[in-house]
Design a protein around this motif. Structure first.
Motif, PDB file in Angstrom:
ATOM      1  N   LEU B 119       6.693  -0.452 -11.726  1.00 21.07           N
ATOM      2  CA  LEU B 119       6.958  -0.361 -10.430  1.00 21.07           C
ATOM      3  C   LEU B 119       8.365  -0.839 -10.102  1.00 21.07           C
ATOM      4  N   LYS B 120       8.708  -2.309 -10.789  1.00 19.61           N
ATOM      5  CA  LYS B 120       9.973  -2.601 -10.706  1.00 19.61           C
ATOM      6  C   LYS B 120      11.220  -1.671 -11.030  1.00 19.61           C
ATOM      7  N   GLU B 121      11.000  -1.056 -12.066  1.00 19.28           N
ATOM      8  CA  GLU B 121      11.860   0.135 -12.521  1.00 19.28           C
ATOM      9  C   GLU B 121      11.930   1.179 -11.844  1.00 19.28           C
ATOM     10  N   ARG B 122      10.905   1.601 -11.338  1.00 18.29           N
ATOM     11  CA  ARG B 122      10.775   2.671 -10.506  1.00 18.29           C
ATOM     12  C   ARG B 122      11.600   2.484  -9.060  1.00 18.29           C
ATOM     13  N   ALA B 123      11.452   1.322  -8.579  1.00 18.62           N
ATOM     14  CA  ALA B 123      12.210   1.099  -7.266  1.00 18.62           C
ATOM     15  C   ALA B 123      13.462   1.003  -7.476  1.00 18.62           C
ATOM     16  N   GLU B 124      14.084   0.126  -8.835  1.00 12.02           N
ATOM     17  CA  GLU B 124      15.445   0.212  -9.019  1.00 12.02           C
ATOM     18  C   GLU B 124      16.068   1.497  -9.295  1.00 12.02           C
ATOM     19  N   ALA B 125      15.373   2.493  -9.965  1.00 16.21           N
ATOM     20  CA  ALA B 125      15.752   3.798  -9.936  1.00 16.21           C
ATOM     21  C   ALA B 125      15.998   4.626  -8.869  1.00 16.21           C
ATOM     22  N   HIS B 126      15.044   4.379  -7.924  1.00 17.51           N
ATOM     23  CA  HIS B 126      14.964   4.999  -6.448  1.00 17.51           C
ATOM     24  C   HIS B 126      15.857   4.371  -5.635  1.00 17.51           C
ATOM     25  N   LEU B 127      16.114   2.884  -5.546  1.00 19.85           N
ATOM     26  CA  LEU B 127      17.274   2.448  -4.804  1.00 19.85           C
ATOM     27  C   LEU B 127      18.486   2.303  -5.319  1.00 19.85           C
ATOM     28  N   GLY B 128      18.549   2.426  -6.742  1.00 18.19           N
ATOM     29  CA  GLY B 128      19.782   2.163  -7.391  1.00 18.19           C
ATOM     30  C   GLY B 128      20.437   0.674  -7.414  1.00 18.19           C
ATOM     31  N   GLU B 129      19.495  -0.215  -7.033  1.00 17.32           N
ATOM     32  CA  GLU B 129      20.021  -1.512  -7.271  1.00 17.32           C
ATOM     33  C   GLU B 129      18.847  -2.502  -7.957  1.00 17.32           C
ATOM     34  N   VAL B 130      19.191  -3.593  -8.411  1.00 21.44           N
ATOM     35  CA  VAL B 130      18.258  -4.468  -8.881  1.00 21.44           C
ATOM     36  C   VAL B 130      17.322  -5.183  -7.826  1.00 21.44           C
ATOM     37  N   VAL B 131      15.960  -5.057  -8.341  1.00 21.54           N
ATOM     38  CA  VAL B 131      14.880  -5.446  -7.391  1.00 21.54           C
ATOM     39  C   VAL B 131      14.376  -6.746  -8.123  1.00 21.54           C
ATOM     40  N   THR B 132      14.418  -7.634  -7.591  1.00 17.33           N
ATOM     41  CA  THR B 132      13.753  -9.042  -8.059  1.00 17.33           C
ATOM     42  C   THR B 132      12.920  -9.826  -7.172  1.00 17.33           C
ATOM     43  N   LYS B 133      12.779  -9.355  -5.926  1.00 21.03           N
ATOM     44  CA  LYS B 133      11.854 -10.181  -5.106  1.00 21.03           C
ATOM     45  C   LYS B 133      10.843  -8.957  -4.625  1.00 21.03           C
ATOM     46  N   ALA B 134       9.641  -9.651  -4.445  1.00 22.76           N
ATOM     47  CA  ALA B 134       8.453  -8.909  -4.076  1.00 22.76           C
ATOM     48  C   ALA B 134       7.347  -9.377  -3.462  1.00 22.76           C
ATOM     49  N   VAL B 135       6.667  -8.936  -2.430  1.00 24.23           N
ATOM     50  CA  VAL B 135       5.520  -9.203  -1.804  1.00 24.23           C
ATOM     51  C   VAL B 135       4.471  -8.455  -2.414  1.00 24.23           C
ATOM     52  N   ILE B 136       3.195  -9.176  -3.088  1.00 23.57           N
ATOM     53  CA  ILE B 136       2.156  -8.373  -3.652  1.00 23.57           C
ATOM     54  C   ILE B 136       1.143  -8.842  -3.027  1.00 23.57           C
ATOM     55  N   THR B 137       0.190  -7.628  -2.892  1.00 24.19           N
ATOM     56  CA  THR B 137      -1.146  -7.867  -2.185  1.00 24.19           C
ATOM     57  C   THR B 137      -1.970  -8.083  -3.226  1.00 24.19           C
ATOM     58  N   VAL B 138      -3.316  -9.013  -2.648  1.00 19.61           N
ATOM     59  CA  VAL B 138      -4.337  -9.147  -3.537  1.00 19.61           C
ATOM     60  C   VAL B 138      -5.644  -9.079  -2.569  1.00 19.61           C
ATOM     61  N   PRO B 139      -6.934  -8.823  -3.131  1.00 16.09           N
ATOM     62  CA  PRO B 139      -8.051  -8.623  -2.094  1.00 16.09           C
ATOM     63  C   PRO B 139      -8.069 -10.047  -1.336  1.00 16.09           C
ATOM     64  N   ALA B 140      -8.709 -10.146  -0.454  1.00 13.17           N
ATOM     65  CA  ALA B 140      -8.436 -11.204   0.497  1.00 13.17           C
ATOM     66  C   ALA B 140      -9.646 -12.201   0.208  1.00 13.17           C
ATOM     67  N   TYR B 141     -10.584 -11.579  -0.651  1.00 13.85           N
ATOM     68  CA  TYR B 141     -11.539 -12.729  -1.011  1.00 13.85           C
ATOM     69  C   TYR B 141     -11.226 -13.029  -2.533  1.00 13.85           C
ATOM     70  N   PHE B 142     -10.022 -12.895  -3.015  1.00 11.15           N
ATOM     71  CA  PHE B 142      -9.527 -13.536  -4.402  1.00 11.15           C
ATOM     72  C   PHE B 142      -9.462 -14.859  -4.115  1.00 11.15           C
ATOM     73  N   ASN B 143      -9.939 -15.744  -4.883  1.00 11.97           N
ATOM     74  CA  ASN B 143      -9.773 -17.143  -5.102  1.00 11.97           C
ATOM     75  C   ASN B 143      -8.617 -17.645  -5.612  1.00 11.97           C
ATOM     76  N   ASP B 144      -8.402 -19.163  -5.798  1.00 19.32           N
ATOM     77  CA  ASP B 144      -7.167 -19.545  -6.112  1.00 19.32           C
ATOM     78  C   ASP B 144      -6.828 -18.930  -7.437  1.00 19.32           C
ATOM     79  N   SER B 145      -7.416 -19.111  -8.435  1.00 15.52           N
ATOM     80  CA  SER B 145      -7.254 -18.797  -9.850  1.00 15.52           C
ATOM     81  C   SER B 145      -6.766 -17.216  -9.861  1.00 15.52           C
TER      82      SER B 145
END
Lengths: 235, 612
Positions: B119-145
């Motif tokens: 996905l990072k490579e896809r974004a880089e190809a689309h935006l034409g810039e290096v992507v190093t920062k992201a927000v990632i989603t998880v299920p709300a009920y995910f525990n700490d591990s």
């Protein structure tokens, strides 16, 4: 939480004078000047509380301190924002719940007390013996329709009693608030007057905690998921 | 500030999105697809991700990993019940899950990292810039591990994960951009492998989560499994064949069942047709929506309990919910919609694409962090109570579930033996009273305590859950004010050293991977065409002339000759030539299938064949 004076900005050493953002360098300041959860929201130590007003104050602080707003700030500011947010969140959670609010107030007034041990109301002792018997019977054999009904009736009665205790708690709370309002005039008597009120609150909380334990035991015996009954935190 | 992208790392599909001029955009790949199947294939030549990996699933089932999200942050014991549904091999152990692929073992965060890197490579190809920062989603009920494992995956992929956001809350942000009026909102999120319900109050740009609940092991995958089990029994009855041990057949059946399930969201009945050449029969079965609903009803029912618990924790009744939002591909299933509508008594929102809405929300949160959006703020909660083990195997709760994060709790510890310099703590998450029924997060060892008589040291330990829902622990000795050093032993996670090693390894392999990936994709494409041609020749050799047959077999041999070489262009050319040479044969086969269908069956059945 300790009361510590915060006169100088941690960053530029200029006078901050109780502001949460330095007037000089605009850096966020640790919220250590707050002496207690009531103080966090600029409220007097009273038990009657306008929940909408509390929520508005909570949202205001969140808009100032939430870590999302410090993503591009220095690590020091991020750490302060995290601590301030955590404190504001805990203060809001405690004060918005009428029971937690009373427990917290008692702790503030009497020094840290960790939990009030459950105690059966004296007038219920006989009834409690019967409940225990019914619970034993339910444990010993499968639940028949008659026992089931008995347990459910008992639970409904105790829940009703708990509501009555909560009503009494509100009444004592109103007496407390009246005392706080009038305290400037007669601060000498205040200590003598507030102690019996705090004792009454503790008595009610102990009875309420006891009733909650028995109600949960009854629910367990009825084979209901105990998680559904852990929901009395919000009122 | 460099751009921050929002990533939905899903059980079935993953997506990446970003905000541009106040509008969210989901980033497509070179072919215009926004969904990246969360499938990773390990081949002798290298690694495949997405559609290319999914295409080789049937041919290479033991080395193709899908639904890895179900394994994130888990121990072997947690997942052994469902391993029979996976063709790949999970290594028995008493710690974190490891998957054996050929001669190596990989952990779920490493597999997820490959998806994230794609996905990072896809974004880089689309935006034409290096992507190093992201927000990632998880299920709300995910525990700490599980959250930590997701963060680790980001690090391994070369991404700084600025925030872990809960999927239903991300969705509420996406809807909040234009569509929510405010008030109380219930977000019902049923994805491929997980279910979440979140109750929010939306007011003046603040999205305050009041309560959340869910099941991290319930989703569309389970619908497919119910259907597959039913089909397996049906095949046994009708054809006398037990396909349970045939991994390739099982994958064909799973993909067929999944497609049939999806069609039944829009049609009342559908036909499933799968040729099992090795077993000498073609399985054909009509399935009605009612039949599917009977199979999945118990699963849909399982989502309603958590809804009621979340409502109770929020202190609200179903009638007090102003708006209901549907998220996740599995909410396309009409039965799920019906049950949600019955529970809340109102028509749910589903205007935004349920596959994309979470990624869009992640992009919105990314923009909030970047300082773009300033009038929206998310106040989320921790889904599970956090506590420590007490004497006698009980759990003492320090932070109750549904506490707004960030939040902290302090606890005092002391020693029980004279001169003791080390204190252990066992940290848990869960709602049960006994340790053994809850989730072990980690064991902490406080060391460096000055030798003193028992009970004298006063060590204050601060448990802080940050805005990601991830635990941080600090300790100090109150007498000396000295910070105690803490060693963390995650129960089902990777240590920092392990993550570092994985990052290093992934960098070493990154370059050669890109080159070999293109080659592998070409080979896979070749395999697909070879397979299709061989099947077509088997079915239709009597329908074409000798010359045409010779032409096809010639092209087939030519492709096979270059297939294992490393010249990607040669493989692609030969593939294309073979493809061209079979066009006529394919037409004839299609005609004859149609004719046969018209004489014996209804047209809808013939047309109802799955496209795969």
């Amino acid at each position: 939480m300790t009361r510590s004076s915060r006169d100088l900005c941690w960053n530029c050493q200029s006078e901050v004078g109780g502001e949460y953002f330095c007037p000089q360098c605009v850096k966020v300041q640790p919220a250590s000047v707050w002496s207690d959860y009531f103080d966090v929201f600029g409220l007097p130590r009273k038990l009657g509380l306008d929940l909408e007003d509390l929520q508005r104050r909570f949202y205001d602080w969140s808009r100032k301190f939430h870590p999302d707003l410090f993503q591009r700030a220095t690590p020091e500011e991020q750490a302060i924002s995290l601590e301030n947010s955590a404190l504001v969140n805990t203060a809001y959670r405690t004060l918005r719940d009428p029971i937690a609010r009373v427990e917290y107030l008692i702790g503030l007034e009497e020094g840290a007390v960790k939990g009030i041990p459950p105690k059966a109301p004296l007038d219920l002792l006989e009834e409690m013996l019967e409940v225990q018997e019914a619970l034993e019977a339910a444990k010993a054999s499968a639940l028949d329709a008659e026992t089931r009904k008995r347990l459910m009736d008992e639970r409904a009665r105790l829940a009703e009693r708990r509501r009555a205790e909560e009503e009494r708690l509100l009444d004592v709370g109103r007496e407390w608030d009246a005392l706080v309002d009038g305290s400037r005039a007669a601060s000498r008597d205040r200590d003598d007057l507030r102690r019996p009120l705090l004792d009454r609150m503790k008595g009610i909380l102990a009875a309420r905690a006891y009733l909650t334990t028995v109600i949960n035991d009854l629910s367990d015996a009825l084979g209901e998921d105990s998680q559904t009954h852990a929901s009395h935190r919000r009122h | 500030m460099p751009r921050i992208v929002g990533i939905d790392l899903g059980t079935t599909n993953s997506l990446v999105a970003y905000m541009e001029g106040g509008f969210p955009k989901v980033i497509p790949d070179a072919e215009g697809h926004v969904l990246l199947p969360s499938v990773v294939g390990f081949t002798a030549d290298g690694i495949l991700v997405g559609d290319a990996a999914k295409r080789q699933l049937v041919r290479n089932p033991t080395r193709t990993i899908y639904s890895v999200k179900r394994l994130m942050g888990k121990g072997y014991d947690d997942v052994k019940e469902e391993l029979r549904y996976f063709p790949f091999h999970v290594v028995p152990s008493d710690e974190v899950v490891k998957i054996r692929v050929a001669d190596r073992e990989v952990t779920p965060p490493e597999v997820s990292a490959l998806i994230l890197r794609s996905l990072k490579e896809r974004a880089e190809a689309h935006l034409g810039e290096v992507v190093t920062k992201a927000v990632i989603t998880v299920p709300a009920y995910f525990n700490d591990s599980q959250r930590q494992a997701t963060k680790d995956a980001g690090r391994i992929a070369g991404l700084e994960v600025l925030r872990i956001v809960n999927e239903p809350t991300a969705a509420s942000l996406a809807y909040g951009l234009h569509r929510l009026k405010g008030g109380t909102v219930a977000v019902y999120d049923l994805g491929g492998g997980t279910f979440d319900i979140s109750i929010l109050r939306v007011k003046d740009g603040i999205f305050e989560v009041l309560a959340t609940n869910g099941n991290t092991h319930l989703g569309g995958d389970d619908f497919d499994r119910a259907l597959v089990d039913w089909l397996l029994a049906d095949i046994e009855t009708r054809h006398g064949a037990d396909l349970r041990a045939d991994l390739e057949a099982l994958q064909e059946l799973r993909l067929g069942a999944e497609a049939a399930k999806c069609r039944l969201s829009f049609e009342e009945r559908t036909v499933l047709t799968i040729p099992f050449a090795q077993h000498g029969f073609t399985y054909r079965r009509e399935i009605s929506r009612a039949e599917l609903e009977t199979l999945i009803e118990p699963l849909v029912q399982q989502t309603l309990g958590p809804c009621r618990l979340a409502l109770a924790d929020a202190g609200l009744s179903a009638a007090q919910i102003d708006e209901v939002v549907l998220v996740g591909g599995s909410t396309r299933v009409p039965l799920a919609r019906r049950r949600v509508q019955e529970l809340f008594g109102k028509l749910p929102h589903s205007q935004l694409n349920p596959d994309e809405v979470v990624a869009v929300g992640a992009a919105v949160q990314a923009d909030i962090l970047a300082g773009g959006i300033t009038n929206m703020l998310l106040l989320d909660v921790t889904p599970l109570s956090l506590g420590i083990e007490t004497l006698g195997g009980g759990m003492s709760v320090l932070i109750p579930r549904n506490t707004t994060i960030p939040t902290s709790a302090k606890e005092l510890f002391t020693t029980s033996v004279d001169g003791q310099t080390v204190v252990d703590m066992h940290v848990l998450q869960g709602e049960r009273e006994l340790v053994k029924n809850n989730r072990s997060l980690a064991r902490f060892e406080l060391s460096g305590i000055d030798p003193m008589p028992a009970g004298m040291p006063r060590i204050e330990v601060t448990f802080l859950i940050d805005a990601n829902g991830i635990l941080q622990v600090n300790a100090k000795e109150l007498r000396t004010g000295k910070a105690a050093s803490i060693e963390v032993k995650p129960s089902y996670g990777l240590t920092d050293a392990e993550v570092e090693r994985m990052i290093e390894e992934s960098f070493i392999h990154a370059e050669e991977d890109v080159a070999s990936r293109l080659l592998i994709e070409a080979r896979n494409e070749a395999d697909t065409v070879i397979r299709a041609t061989e099947r077509a020749l088997g079915q239709g050799s009597g329908l074409i002339g000798q010359e045409e047959t010779a032409q096809i077999t010639g092209a087939l041999a030519a492709l096979k000759a270059v297939r294992d070489g490393s010249d990607r262009d040669a493989i692609r050319e030969a593939t294309e030539r073979l493809n061209q040479s079979t066009l006529h044969l394919a037409e004839i086969l299609m005609d004859s299938a149609l004719k046969e269908a018209l004489t014996s069956k209804r047209v809808t059945e013939a047309l109802g064949k799955p496209e795969r």
